[in-house]
Design a protein around this motif. Structure first.
Motif, short mmCIF file in Angstrom:
data_model
loop_
_atom_site.label_atom_id
_atom_site.label_comp_id
_atom_site.label_asym_id
_atom_site.label_seq_id
_atom_site.Cartn_x
_atom_site.Cartn_y
_atom_site.Cartn_z
N ALA A 175 0.66 -1.23 -0.07
CA ALA A 175 -0.21 -0.13 -0.12
C ALA A 175 1.00 1.27 0.09
CB ALA A 175 -1.01 -0.08 1.35
N LYS A 176 0.53 2.30 -0.87
CA LYS A 176 1.34 3.59 -0.74
C LYS A 176 0.66 4.24 0.44
CE LYS A 176 1.09 4.41 -5.93
NZ LYS A 176 0.74 5.11 -6.75
N TYR A 177 1.62 4.88 1.05
CA TYR A 177 1.20 5.66 2.47
C TYR A 177 1.18 7.00 2.35
CZ TYR A 177 1.98 6.82 7.25
OH TYR A 177 1.78 7.51 8.59
N ASP A 196 1.11 10.47 4.36
CA ASP A 196 1.20 11.29 5.69
C ASP A 196 0.65 12.81 5.39
OD1 ASP A 196 1.71 12.44 7.83
OD2 ASP A 196 3.65 12.06 7.96
N GLY A 227 -2.69 5.47 11.38
CA GLY A 227 -2.22 5.04 10.11
C GLY A 227 -1.25 4.03 9.77
N TRP A 228 -0.12 4.29 10.84
CA TRP A 228 1.14 3.50 10.43
C TRP A 228 0.61 2.14 10.92
CZ3 TRP A 228 2.58 0.69 14.86
CH2 TRP A 228 2.40 1.28 16.03
N LYS A 254 -1.43 0.61 7.91
CA LYS A 254 -0.35 0.15 6.59
C LYS A 254 0.69 -1.09 7.35
CE LYS A 254 3.10 1.01 3.99
NZ LYS A 254 3.38 0.53 2.52
N ASP A 255 0.90 -1.30 8.48
CA ASP A 255 1.72 -2.46 8.47
C ASP A 255 1.12 -3.55 8.99
OD1 ASP A 255 4.13 -3.64 9.86
OD2 ASP A 255 3.03 -3.89 11.60
N ASP A 274 -1.11 -3.94 4.85
CA ASP A 274 -0.35 -3.43 3.68
C ASP A 274 -0.58 -4.45 2.52
OD1 ASP A 274 1.54 -1.91 2.44
OD2 ASP A 274 3.35 -3.41 3.06
N ALA A 333 -3.99 1.83 -0.82
CA ALA A 333 -3.04 3.12 -0.13
C ALA A 333 -3.81 3.40 1.37
CB ALA A 333 -3.66 4.44 -0.96
N VAL A 334 -3.07 3.94 2.13
CA VAL A 334 -3.25 4.37 3.55
C VAL A 334 -3.09 6.06 3.86
CG1 VAL A 334 -2.89 4.19 5.99
CG2 VAL A 334 -2.65 2.23 4.59
N ASP A 343 -2.95 8.84 6.19
CA ASP A 343 -2.53 8.93 7.84
C ASP A 343 -2.47 10.63 8.04
OD1 ASP A 343 -2.08 9.09 10.57
OD2 ASP A 343 0.05 7.90 9.85
#
Length: 206
Positions: A2-4, A6, A157-158, A161-162, A165, A170-171, A173
């Protein structure tokens, strides 16, 4: 993987918002923040995204998906609202409420309750969500990010993602947005029926 993204909670970066919206248009399933915990979201016609939400959350066909809308003009395309119900909902939005209402023909049958022909709708009070909806120009088909056998939604959000994933594209955050889901009010019978007590004040509907 997944794209992250911030994203600043008060001043979301336009470039990031555009990138998220573009990925949604291209068929992405995203995790994003709202005014009452994180949610899973995709385009209204994204069948693969819908099935992935069902799989992640272990949902059956009786689950009410929610159309997260930018404003009343958008919401009115997808549900039928009489004048009394309109006033009650108008007074409570934007905010942490989901309203169950009769669906219009704009809502695919697969998203409607199989017997009642209803769908959930809401207008969130969250800067990042509103920025994304404005850029997208259409609702996000959504469901609370509550995993099977867990009592509370995920809030970071992190961490999303973890843990997810491999199943998300996408996430987004923008920090902690709480663990309490929306208050759900069913207006499909004409009168307010409180289905779930959550972040929104229920006193005005009792």
């Amino acid at each position: 993987m997944a794209k992250y993204f911030d994203v600043h909670p008060d001043n979301p970066q336009p470039r990031s918002i555009r990138q998220v919206a573009d990925s949604v248009r291209e068929g992405a399933l995203i995790a994003y923040p709202t005014d009452s915990c994180y949610a899973l979201g995709c385009r209204l016609g994204n069948r693969d995204g819908i099935e992935r939400i069902r799989s992640i959350r272990h949902l059956d066909d009786r689950h009410h998906f929610t159309l997260v809308c930018q404003d009343f003009a958008q919401l009115g395309q997808f549900v039928r609202i009489d004048n009394d119900v309109f006033r009650a909902i108008k007074a409570s939005t934007p905010g942490s409420y989901t309203f169950i209402l009769p669906a219009t023909r704009e809502v695919p049958r697969t998203l409607q309750h199989p017997r009642k022909k209803t769908v959930g709708v809401r207008i969130p009070d969250h800067v990042v969500t509103q920025a994304l909806l404005t850029e997208l120009g259409e609702p996000l088909l959504s469901s609370t990010l509550l995993l099977p056998d867990e009592e509370e939604p995920m809030t970071q959000g992190w961490e999303i993602k973890d843990r997810l994933d491999h199943v998300l594209d996408a996430v987004v955050d923008s920090g902690d947005c709480g663990t309490e889901p929306t208050t759900v009010v069913d207006f499909s019978g004409g009168e307010a029926e409180i289905v779930r007590r959550g972040a929104g004040d229920v006193s005005r509907f009792e």
